[in-house]
Each structure stands twice: as C-alpha cells, then as structure tokens.
Design a protein around this motif. Structure first.
Motif, PDB file in Angstrom:
ATOM      1  N   VAL A   1       0.828  -1.211   0.000  1.00 11.33           N
ATOM      2  CA  VAL A   1       0.000   0.000   0.000  1.00 11.33           C
ATOM      3  C   VAL A   1       0.860   1.259   0.000  1.00 11.33           C
ATOM      4  O   VAL A   1       0.580   2.211  -0.729  1.00 11.33           O
ATOM      5  N   TRP A   2       1.916   1.286   0.788  1.00 12.88           N
ATOM      6  CA  TRP A   2       2.750   2.486   0.852  1.00 12.88           C
ATOM      7  C   TRP A   2       3.349   2.812  -0.513  1.00 12.88           C
ATOM      8  O   TRP A   2       3.483   3.979  -0.868  1.00 12.88           O
ATOM      9  N   GLN A   3       3.708   1.772  -1.290  1.00 18.63           N
ATOM     10  CA  GLN A   3       4.298   1.996  -2.612  1.00 18.63           C
ATOM     11  C   GLN A   3       3.265   2.553  -3.583  1.00 18.63           C
ATOM     12  O   GLN A   3       3.556   3.460  -4.361  1.00 18.63           O
ATOM     13  N   VAL A   4       2.050   2.036  -3.508  1.00 19.46           N
ATOM     14  CA  VAL A   4       0.968   2.537  -4.361  1.00 19.46           C
ATOM     15  C   VAL A   4       0.697   4.004  -4.042  1.00 19.46           C
ATOM     16  O   VAL A   4       0.571   4.840  -4.941  1.00 19.46           O
ATOM     17  N   GLU A   5       0.637   4.335  -2.749  1.00 20.38           N
ATOM     18  CA  GLU A   5       0.384   5.720  -2.347  1.00 20.38           C
ATOM     19  C   GLU A   5       1.537   6.634  -2.756  1.00 20.38           C
ATOM     20  O   GLU A   5       1.316   7.746  -3.226  1.00 20.38           O
ATOM     21  N   HIS A   6       2.756   6.163  -2.587  1.00 16.71           N
ATOM     22  CA  HIS A   6       3.924   6.948  -2.991  1.00 16.71           C
ATOM     23  C   HIS A   6       3.904   7.214  -4.500  1.00 16.71           C
ATOM     24  O   HIS A   6       4.118   8.353  -4.937  1.00 16.71           O
TER      25      HIS A   6
END
Length: 118
Positions: free
Chosen positions: A7-12
């Motif tokens: 999720v953090w990578q998608v948001e980034h």
C-alpha cells in the motif's frame, strides 16, 4: 508470490504522479523543481546550513538546463580552481519556484486525502 505492490508503494507512486502533473504548467520536472528549490532556499551542499548560493559541479546537466532557461545564474568559484560554480536563482526562477511549491503542496495534500487510484 503475488505481484501486488504494498500500500505504501501505491500511495507513494500516486503522489509522485500528482506532483509531476502539478509541475507541468511550470515547465519543470520533479528533479528540476527539487534542484531549483534548493537553490532558491539557499541550501548548501554540505549539511543543512543556509548559504547565499549553492556550489555545484559545472557539468551538472540539471544546472545547465535551469541556467539555459533563465531560472538560475552561475559564476565560477575561483577558490576551487573553477571546479565548482556558485548558483543563484534569477527573479524568474524564484517566482516559478514559489508558485510551483504551492502547486506541489496542493498535489501532495490531495494525494493524502484521496485513496482512489489515478
């Protein structure tokens, strides 16, 4: 094993796309924006101390592009044997950096508030 991103990578990634899109009207890439902002903010190359200009290597292509577009001015650093340049923002560079900073901050806020994918 799945090919799903955390999720953090998608948001980034979503935030980075929005920032890049916000910079288009100013004719800046994210890398150019960061470099111009560093010059405008007077960030020295070493540590977090402020300086009236930033010393960089003369062959830096990012610097050359910003200079060609009239956003920064540079002068050789004689004490380094002209191995470094002192870089200062032009008035136009300062104005563009300030306006772009507002657009970037807005894009980052929107990305944090909107969980939908771009």
């Amino acid at each position: 094993m799945t090919d799903r991103q955390p999720v953090w990578q998608v948001e980034h990634d979503r935030t980075q796309r929005r920032v890049a899109a916000a910079l288009v009207p100013y004719g800046l890439t994210p890398q150019e924006y960061l470099a111009l902002s560093a010059v405008v903010d007077g960030e020295a190359c070493q540590g977090a101390e402020r300086a009236p200009d930033v010393a960089v290597v003369p062959t830096d292509p990012l610097l050359r592009e910003l200079e060609k577009r009239g956003l920064v001015d540079s002068t050789p650093d004689e004490s380094s044997g002209d191995l470094l340049l002192h870089v200062r923002p032009t008035d136009a560079g300062s104005r563009i950096a300030e306006a772009a900073a507002s657009a970037v901050a807005d894009a980052e806020r929107r990305a944090r508030r909107s969980p939908s994918a771009d």
